[in-house]
Design a protein around this motif. Structure first.
Motif, PDB file in Angstrom:
ATOM      1  N   ALA A   1      11.023 138.603  52.665  1.00  0.00           N
ATOM      2  CA  ALA A   1      10.442 137.631  53.586  1.00  0.00           C
ATOM      3  C   ALA A   1       9.115 138.157  54.126  1.00  0.00           C
ATOM      4  O   ALA A   1       8.110 137.437  54.158  1.00  0.00           O
ATOM      5  CB  ALA A   1      11.422 137.344  54.712  1.00  0.00           C
TER       6      ALA A   1
ATOM      7  N   ASP B   1      15.434 144.156  49.988  1.00  0.00           N
ATOM      8  CA  ASP B   1      16.352 143.420  50.850  1.00  0.00           C
ATOM      9  C   ASP B   1      15.718 142.055  51.183  1.00  0.00           C
ATOM     10  O   ASP B   1      14.493 141.909  51.150  1.00  0.00           O
ATOM     11  CB  ASP B   1      16.536 144.243  52.124  1.00  0.00           C
ATOM     12  CG  ASP B   1      17.477 143.584  53.106  1.00  0.00           C
ATOM     13  OD1 ASP B   1      18.688 143.604  52.833  1.00  0.00           O
ATOM     14  OD2 ASP B   1      16.992 143.047  54.127  1.00  0.00           O
ATOM     15  N   ALA B   2      16.542 141.085  51.494  1.00  0.00           N
ATOM     16  CA  ALA B   2      16.036 139.738  51.780  1.00  0.00           C
ATOM     17  C   ALA B   2      14.951 139.751  52.857  1.00  0.00           C
ATOM     18  O   ALA B   2      13.945 139.046  52.750  1.00  0.00           O
ATOM     19  CB  ALA B   2      17.187 138.833  52.211  1.00  0.00           C
ATOM     20  N   SER B   3      15.154 140.575  53.910  1.00  0.00           N
ATOM     21  CA  SER B   3      14.179 140.561  55.002  1.00  0.00           C
ATOM     22  C   SER B   3      12.853 141.189  54.571  1.00  0.00           C
ATOM     23  O   SER B   3      11.785 140.794  55.046  1.00  0.00           O
ATOM     24  CB  SER B   3      14.737 141.281  56.230  1.00  0.00           C
ATOM     25  OG  SER B   3      15.051 142.610  55.928  1.00  0.00           O
TER      26      SER B   3
ATOM     27  N   LYS C   1      17.876 136.764  57.678  1.00  0.00           N
ATOM     28  CA  LYS C   1      17.197 137.778  56.866  1.00  0.00           C
ATOM     29  C   LYS C   1      16.080 137.143  56.044  1.00  0.00           C
ATOM     30  O   LYS C   1      15.017 137.733  55.858  1.00  0.00           O
ATOM     31  CB  LYS C   1      18.194 138.495  55.955  1.00  0.00           C
ATOM     32  CG  LYS C   1      18.996 139.545  56.702  1.00  0.00           C
ATOM     33  CD  LYS C   1      20.220 139.991  55.931  1.00  0.00           C
ATOM     34  CE  LYS C   1      19.859 140.969  54.837  1.00  0.00           C
ATOM     35  NZ  LYS C   1      21.083 141.505  54.196  1.00  0.00           N
ATOM     36  N   GLN C   2      16.310 135.924  55.586  1.00  0.00           N
ATOM     37  CA  GLN C   2      15.278 135.246  54.805  1.00  0.00           C
ATOM     38  C   GLN C   2      14.043 135.000  55.667  1.00  0.00           C
ATOM     39  O   GLN C   2      12.929 134.884  55.188  1.00  0.00           O
ATOM     40  CB  GLN C   2      15.826 133.915  54.262  1.00  0.00           C
ATOM     41  CG  GLN C   2      15.156 133.447  52.975  1.00  0.00           C
ATOM     42  CD  GLN C   2      13.669 133.209  53.122  1.00  0.00           C
ATOM     43  OE1 GLN C   2      13.234 132.481  54.019  1.00  0.00           O
ATOM     44  NE2 GLN C   2      12.869 133.857  52.267  1.00  0.00           N
ATOM     45  N   ARG C   3      14.250 134.936  56.975  1.00  0.00           N
ATOM     46  CA  ARG C   3      13.109 134.741  57.876  1.00  0.00           C
ATOM     47  C   ARG C   3      12.493 136.075  58.301  1.00  0.00           C
ATOM     48  O   ARG C   3      11.639 136.122  59.163  1.00  0.00           O
ATOM     49  CB  ARG C   3      13.537 133.953  59.103  1.00  0.00           C
ATOM     50  CG  ARG C   3      14.018 132.547  58.809  1.00  0.00           C
ATOM     51  CD  ARG C   3      12.896 131.679  58.254  1.00  0.00           C
ATOM     52  NE  ARG C   3      13.354 130.307  58.016  1.00  0.00           N
ATOM     53  CZ  ARG C   3      13.721 129.820  56.845  1.00  0.00           C
ATOM     54  NH1 ARG C   3      13.660 130.579  55.762  1.00  0.00           N
ATOM     55  NH2 ARG C   3      14.135 128.570  56.722  1.00  0.00           N
ATOM     56  N   GLY C   4      13.044 137.173  57.770  1.00  0.00           N
ATOM     57  CA  GLY C   4      12.408 138.462  58.019  1.00  0.00           C
ATOM     58  C   GLY C   4      13.153 139.407  58.939  1.00  0.00           C
ATOM     59  O   GLY C   4      12.686 140.512  59.199  1.00  0.00           O
ATOM     60  N   LEU C   5      14.321 138.990  59.454  1.00  0.00           N
ATOM     61  CA  LEU C   5      15.052 139.886  60.361  1.00  0.00           C
ATOM     62  C   LEU C   5      15.941 140.833  59.554  1.00  0.00           C
ATOM     63  O   LEU C   5      16.547 140.422  58.570  1.00  0.00           O
ATOM     64  CB  LEU C   5      15.927 139.078  61.318  1.00  0.00           C
ATOM     65  CG  LEU C   5      15.206 138.090  62.241  1.00  0.00           C
ATOM     66  CD1 LEU C   5      16.218 137.356  63.109  1.00  0.00           C
ATOM     67  CD2 LEU C   5      14.204 138.823  63.126  1.00  0.00           C
TER      68      LEU C   5
ATOM     69  N   SER D   1      15.043 134.793  46.658  1.00  0.00           N
ATOM     70  CA  SER D   1      14.921 135.184  48.068  1.00  0.00           C
ATOM     71  C   SER D   1      15.875 136.301  48.465  1.00  0.00           C
ATOM     72  O   SER D   1      15.791 136.819  49.567  1.00  0.00           O
ATOM     73  CB  SER D   1      15.106 133.965  48.967  1.00  0.00           C
ATOM     74  OG  SER D   1      16.329 133.332  48.669  1.00  0.00           O
ATOM     75  N   GLY D   2      16.790 136.678  47.560  1.00  0.00           N
ATOM     76  CA  GLY D   2      17.567 137.893  47.813  1.00  0.00           C
ATOM     77  C   GLY D   2      18.877 137.699  48.522  1.00  0.00           C
ATOM     78  O   GLY D   2      19.320 138.559  49.286  1.00  0.00           O
ATOM     79  N   ARG D   3      19.544 136.596  48.280  1.00  0.00           N
ATOM     80  CA  ARG D   3      20.853 136.405  48.883  1.00  0.00           C
ATOM     81  C   ARG D   3      21.867 137.325  48.207  1.00  0.00           C
ATOM     82  O   ARG D   3      21.863 137.492  46.992  1.00  0.00           O
ATOM     83  CB  ARG D   3      21.281 134.955  48.693  1.00  0.00           C
ATOM     84  CG  ARG D   3      22.568 134.648  49.382  1.00  0.00           C
ATOM     85  CD  ARG D   3      22.946 133.202  49.198  1.00  0.00           C
ATOM     86  NE  ARG D   3      24.141 132.973  49.972  1.00  0.00           N
ATOM     87  CZ  ARG D   3      24.365 131.896  50.689  1.00  0.00           C
ATOM     88  NH1 ARG D   3      23.477 130.941  50.715  1.00  0.00           N
ATOM     89  NH2 ARG D   3      25.463 131.769  51.368  1.00  0.00           N
TER      90      ARG D   3
ATOM     91  N   PHE E   1      22.162 135.541  56.144  1.00  0.00           N
ATOM     92  CA  PHE E   1      21.154 135.403  55.093  1.00  0.00           C
ATOM     93  C   PHE E   1      19.976 134.566  55.593  1.00  0.00           C
ATOM     94  O   PHE E   1      18.813 134.885  55.337  1.00  0.00           O
ATOM     95  CB  PHE E   1      21.768 134.765  53.839  1.00  0.00           C
ATOM     96  CG  PHE E   1      20.740 134.416  52.790  1.00  0.00           C
ATOM     97  CD1 PHE E   1      19.950 135.412  52.218  1.00  0.00           C
ATOM     98  CD2 PHE E   1      20.546 133.106  52.386  1.00  0.00           C
ATOM     99  CE1 PHE E   1      18.986 135.097  51.271  1.00  0.00           C
ATOM    100  CE2 PHE E   1      19.581 132.785  51.441  1.00  0.00           C
ATOM    101  CZ  PHE E   1      18.798 133.785  50.885  1.00  0.00           C
TER     102      PHE E   1
END
Lengths: 451, 249, 489
Positions: free
Chosen positions: B76, B71-73, C443-447, B48-50, C440
């Protein structure tokens, strides 16, 4: 920014100036020490005794309290030492279940004859301050001066100028001192006197020590104590420290400095039980020089009458990844005044600092005052710092509950107060010493209950 | 389809993933089981890109696109969703606000039109109802003061609203009682879709009674040491990890 | 969230130095000669045609000021101010005083249009805004327009420039001026007392709930001109008013001085809610220019059960020195302080409050949220004090700081003083940064990192934003993101 003209010198300050000129040549130490003293004396004279206009002394006016400067205690005579030795056991009984090694100071001066010097284990070296100043190397003089700690504090400068009593204790690297070392301070004179002591405790890498400072004063005379303890804790070393200052008589002033510096992965745990007695100023200057170290400063202030007790702590996080904890409980009765000033400074680069301070006070009387000033000064972003301060009364509901179960009001109060202050003593690691401190606090509370 | 080829990853110089390869096909539910410290959570973070993890070798492709470059976002928005083992609290930001920000950020990144407020509300309300998430929880700050079960339910609600193509469930069963577990599992099962794949990370077999996997992988010391069908999970439950850990060593 | 998206968009659209009110308008002005002397004081007093008592009051302040020294206890650093190198009075020539809007210089009206401040009542009434707000617009040293005066008068509410109140309601001004902030209170307040130019005067008669929000909009336009406004708000028994204050100034390379005094008085059962969005020019990212904001704001809860609530959003100024305070004199009175202080670039903020508990059963509440970014320093300084007779004083303080980046500083200096055994004070403070885990998760949720930061910061300040009137809250929320522009790495 605005140069304020220096306030006129008080008679006590003038007396101190004269005392210094008179004593200068006989004070222990060589040229380097003399220079150190002179510089400190000049700094003191330039500033004078701190007043409330000095921010670090916002709630304590030492200038006013020091209306006169008492004569400086001289080293005790042989007869006096004998007399003190005879009453040592009754005046300062040994702590229960604690087999401590005693270091005895009379009027601030280290008295080997009364101390357990022969029992000191290997790797532990003990000298009087005077010896150390006279024969010590440059490193020792520098250690005693504790550069960077308490700079600018006039009361500390005064101590530096006059320091004469005290001891130097060295624990060699890797030595685990099994028996706690207990420093017992007695006052011999019935005449009013001033005591300027400075002691140094150095822990080598990986060393461990428990140090108890217990002061006893029963002669009812007025004292002006200005004493400093310097602690140097090397990598991986652990120092536990408990300080129980004497309950001096009203009119006395007691400034007790603690200057501590920690290297990497070191641990320092210090507890102070203050039971008043005139004006008490406990000031701690602590600095983290190495990473991954931990320090805890805790204490209880039990104050009544016209006691004034000021606890001021300045903790400097210079190295990253260190943890500081401050935890103080105050009980204020009658017309007592409590002061808690805690300042945590996180320098640029001291990332991952974890700092927390708490001050909780209970006011028992309308005449009592509590002043809290918990400060944070933070220049690094990756930190977790916080402080909490409360001032309140005993919980009415809890009181009622206890009374409803049959406890008389005074007993119920004492029980709740005991629970309140004991929490601070929980931070003392050594169980027997913790029990001793709790017993001392219980004694204060019991005396209040009887009153 | 998610393809991991010969993945090596480390954190603070410590190697955690050691040459791991794994394929999860569209519509597949793959379970990863393994003892503590085998690198399961690290794998979920690397996918997930942490930040903080260094991939020293290998690749991770989602439908052919290289995730490691994103990037993580962005991942997503591409459809990667991680249901956290310990969902984070965000004080002062209501759940509603958070959901809307995330949904619209992803839609925008994909070049889709943002939801109108009524449209968005309708979707959230419907999703919440299905998972038994009370409406007042949506008005509270995200995860603040939520119980363990509520937090996990909120993770599944987010997953249902964000409609990922590849979802990782990291120890979603931890801290759940049996009723909560059933609700969460039902929520996941409702999202099964021929175009959506799941990676279910779990320590115990229990969760797999409710979310029945197509394949089970055993992970040890940063790699897959055994792959089988759902019966493998039962075998593990009976015999423990010892055999497999030995095999890897 | 629309607002978050909007803030992010706006952040992206502005240039590095994001201040959007930095324009200067060339309007011919009437100035006092440069420098400060008794003559300057007399000049200002004469310009305003003041009665003798007020001229003398000013002169007395001036003479006392000469004997005072500038305070140096705050954590702010700035070059010495040359008080002789400033203009103390500047007024648009065309507009010697507030009058009918039709007579106001159209150029001035355009300034306010550009600033988004509605001065034409009919536009407001036409539904441009949902809620009606009466505005007093102060341009440099004078009030140029006050709206809705007639309608407010019907309710008995007096809302006018203080220069006008001196003539129309001298008994009120004389009674209350300097009664909360005494002439010699502090260096900057004394300076203000000598040279104050204009500001708003509000009187709410007994039992009246002010029918609309009142607002004053301050604009510094002229170069080398100090602004010294004076605001006086009196809420008589059982009355209520909500008052808003906004401020902007042009971008300039040199610093400008702003030393205001605000006095609030509440009688029995009265309430004043005072909100500020302070958006003076903060200087550029290198610390050049910006307003020096030395402000004394104090409320006196004179009556029993009265209440004063300060809410402030501080994003502007190169230097902020400001401690809106409450004197809780009346029994059961209540003081509140809600603050968001944001510093970026080279800004220095030293702000907080004082809650002085004097009466019985008084309560106070302090919520302070500080956010430091860039190379700024942000200090919360607060005092809570219960005096001997203040039985059952209660205070709750929550003071949180958020650090963005490793080159800024956040400091907390509370003074908590209890001289009464029945006082209950609770104080808690935290300092931290936005956690990597939270970032994180978002960001994992897309922001994006920027969106995530904006969202988390908005959450951090939410308790305070909720205290603001709706339209201000939205404006403040946008301002917060703009102020933090460039701080997200």
């Amino acid at each position: 920014m605005n140069a304020r003209s220096a306030p006129p010198q008080t008679s006590a300050e003038a007396k101190i100036a004269a005392d210094y000129v008179g004593a200068r040549l006989s004070l222990p130490g060589g040229h380097a020490v003399a220079d150190l003293r002179d510089a400190a004396f000049d700094a003191f004279m330039a500033a004078g005794f701190p007043t409330r206009r000095v921010e670090a002394w916002h709630y304590t006016d030492l200038k006013r309290a020091m209306s006169e400067a008492l004569p400086i205690a001289s080293p005790p005579s042989a007869t006096s030492i004998l007399a003190q030795g005879a009453r040592l056991a009754s005046l300062c009984p040994r702590m229960e279940d604690v087999d401590s090694l005693r270091v005895v100071l009379v009027d601030g001066h280290f008295i080997p004859a009364l101390s357990d010097v022969v029992r000191l284990p290997q790797g532990v070296a003990l000298h009087s301050l005077a010896d150390a100043l006279a024969h010590g190397d440059a490193a020792l003089i520098e250690a005693l001066a504790a550069p960077g700690l308490g700079q600018g504090d006039a009361a500390l400068a005064l101590n530096t100028a006059f320091m004469q009593g005290g001891f130097v204790l060295d624990i060699a690297a890797g030595v685990d001192v099994v028996h706690p070392i207990e420093v017992v301070s007695l006052s011999s004179s019935v005449a009013a006197q001033a005591i300027y002591g400075r002691s140094l405790v150095r822990l080598g890498a990986g060393a461990r020590l428990t140090l108890v400072e217990a002061e006893a004063c029963d002669n009812g005379s007025i004292e002006q104590r200005n004493c400093a303890l310097v602690c140097q804790i090397a990598d991986d070393a652990t120092l536990e420290h408990v300080f129980v200052p004497a309950e001096l008589s009203q009119g006395s002033t007691h400034v007790a400095h603690l200057l501590a510096s920690l290297q990497s992965r070191a641990s320092f745990n210090s507890f102070t039980l203050a039971r008043g007695g005139g004006l008490v100023r406990r000031q701690v200057f602590l600095r983290f020089d190495g990473d991954h170290s931990k320090a805890q400063l805790a204490g209880a202030n039990l104050l009544k009458g016209r006691d004034h007790c000021d606890t001021t702590l300045i903790v400097q996080h210079v190295a990253p990844h260190c943890e500081s904890r401050e935890y103080f409980k105050s009980v204020l009765d009658e017309e007592a005044t409590g002061v808690y000033q805690g300042k945590v400074i996180v320098a640029p680069g001291a990332q991952k600092t974890d700092g927390a301070m708490k001050s909780h006070a209970i006011l028992l009387s309308d005449g009592a005052t509590m002043n809290n000033k918990p400060e944070l000064e933070i220049f690094a972003d990756d930190v977790v710092c916080g402080h909490g301060a409360t001032v309140s009364q005993l919980d009415e509901d809890q009181l009622f509950y206890a009374q409803a179960r049959g406890l008389p009001k005074h007993d119920a109060e004492a029980m709740l107060l005991e629970a309140f202050v004991d929490e601070s003593a929980d931070r003392i690691e050594n169980e027997a010493i913790r029990a001793h401190v709790i017993a001392l606090m219980g004694g204060w509370l019991a005396a209040r209950r009887r009153a | 389809m998610l393809e991991i080829r010969n993945l090596h990853a480390e954190i603070d110089g410590k190697k955690i993933i050691n040459g791991l390869s794994l394929t999860v096909n569209d519509g597949e539910i793959a379970a990863i089981m393994g003892p503590n410290g085998s690198g399961k959570s690290t794998l979920s973070y690397v996918i997930s890109g942490r930040e903080g993890y260094t991939v020293t070798d290998g690749e991770i492709l989602l439908d052919g696109a290289n995730l490691l470059e994103m990037d993580a976002s962005v991942r997503a928005a591409k459809g990667v969703f991680l249901a956290f083992q310990y969902p984070l609290e965000i004080p002062g930001v209501t759940t509603m606000t958070f959901l809307k920000a995330c949904m619209n950020a992803q839609r925008k990144a994909r070049g889709e039109a943002e939801f109108s407020t009524p449209d968005f509300m309708k979707r959230v309300r419907a999703g919440a109802e299905k998972l038994g998430v009370p409406q007042d929880m949506l008005r509270r700050a995200l995860n603040v003061g939520f119980s363990g079960g509520e937090k996990k339910r909120m993770e599944v609600l987010q997953m249902s609203l964000l409609e990922p193509t590849f979802a990782i469930l990291d120890e979603t069963d931890s801290g759940l009682d049996i009723d909560a577990l059933r609700i969460v599992a039902d929520g996941v099962n409702a999202l099964r879709d021929p175009k959506r794949s799941f990676l279910v990370i779990t320590h115990y077999q229990r969760l797999l009674d409710y979310i029945v996997p197509d394949t089970v992988h055993v992970m040890s010391k940063g790699r897959i040491v055994k792959t089988g069908g759902k019966e493998l999970a039962l075998e593990l439950e009976a015999n423990g990890y010892r055999d497999f850990v030995g095999e890897a060593a | 969230m629309a607002a978050v998206q909007e803030t992010v968009d706006r952040v992206k659209s502005v240039d590095v130095d994001a201040y959007k009110y930095g324009f200067f308008t060339d309007i011919e002005s009437d100035k006092a000669p440069k420098g400060l002397s008794e003559d300057t004081v007399r000049f200002i007093s004469a310009k305003k045609n003041e009665p003798v008592w007020l001229t003398e009051w000013r002169l007395d302040a001036y003479r006392r000021w000469l004997t005072m020294t500038e305070p140096d206890w705050a954590r702010v650093e700035y070059p010495k101010i040359d008080y002789q190198d400033l203009y103390y009075y500047s007024a648009p020539k065309s507009s010697p005083g507030p009058k009918n809007l039709d007579e106001v210089d159209p150029e001035l009206l355009r300034v306010y249009e550009k600033l988004g401040i509605p001065l034409r009542e009919q536009e407001v009434l036409a539904g441009v805004q949902e809620r009606r707000v009466a505005v007093d617009a102060v341009f440099d040293s004078v009030s140029v327009a006050t709206t809705f005066k007639a309608e407010l008068a019907k309710a008995g509410v007096i809302f006018c420039p203080i220069s006008e109140a001196v003539h129309s309601h001298p008994e009120l001004v004389k009674k209350y001026l300097g009664s909360v902030v005494p002439v010699t209170d502090n260096y900057f307040a004394t300076l203000n007392s000598a040279v104050f130019s204009d500001g708003s005067f509000v009187y709410i008669p007994p039992g009246v709930r002010c029918p609309m929000e009142l607002s004053t909009y301050f604009r510094i336009n002229e170069q080398n001109t100090g602004q010294f406004e004076r605001t006086l708000i009196i809420a008589d028994k059982g009355s209520y008013v909500s008052y808003l204050e906004g401020c902007t100034a042009p971008k300039r390379d040199e610093n400008q001085l702003h030393a205001a005094v605000v006095e609030l008085i509440t009688h029995d059962d009265a309430e004043i809610k005072y909100s500020t969005v302070q958006n003076w020019y903060p200087g550029d990212s290198e610390g050049k220019g910006g307003i020096y904001n030395f402000v004394t704001k104090r409320g006196d809860c004179r009556g029993a059960r009265s209440k004063i609530s300060w809410t402030q959003v501080e994003t502007g100024s190169a230097i902020t020195w400001k401690y809106p305070s409450c004197i809780l004199r009346g029994d059961e009175s209540r003081g509140e302080f809600y603050s968001i202080a944001i510093s970026n670039g080279r800004q220095q903020v030293d702000s907080g409050t004082k809650m002085i508990h004097l009466g019985k059963n008084t309560t106070s509440r302090i919520i302070s949220k500080g956010i430091s970014a860039g190379r700024s320093n942000n200090t919360y300084r607060g005092q809570v004090s219960a005096h001997r007779k203040a039985t059952n004083a209660r205070n709750f303080t929550n003071c949180d700081s958020l650090l963005i980046g490793e080159t800024c500083g956040a400091h907390t200096i509370p003074y908590i003083e209890a001289k009464n055994a029945t006082a209950v004070f609770e104080h808690e403070a935290t300092t931290s940064k936005i956690s990597e885990d939270q970032l994180f998760y978002c960001k994992q949720r897309g922001l994006s990192a920027e969106e995530a930061t904006a969202l988390i910061v908005n959450g951090f300040v939410r308790d305070v934003l909720q205290q603001l009137p709706m339209e201000f809250a939205v404006e403040a929320q946008k301002l917060i993101s703009i102020s933090l522009e460039g701080s997200v790495g």
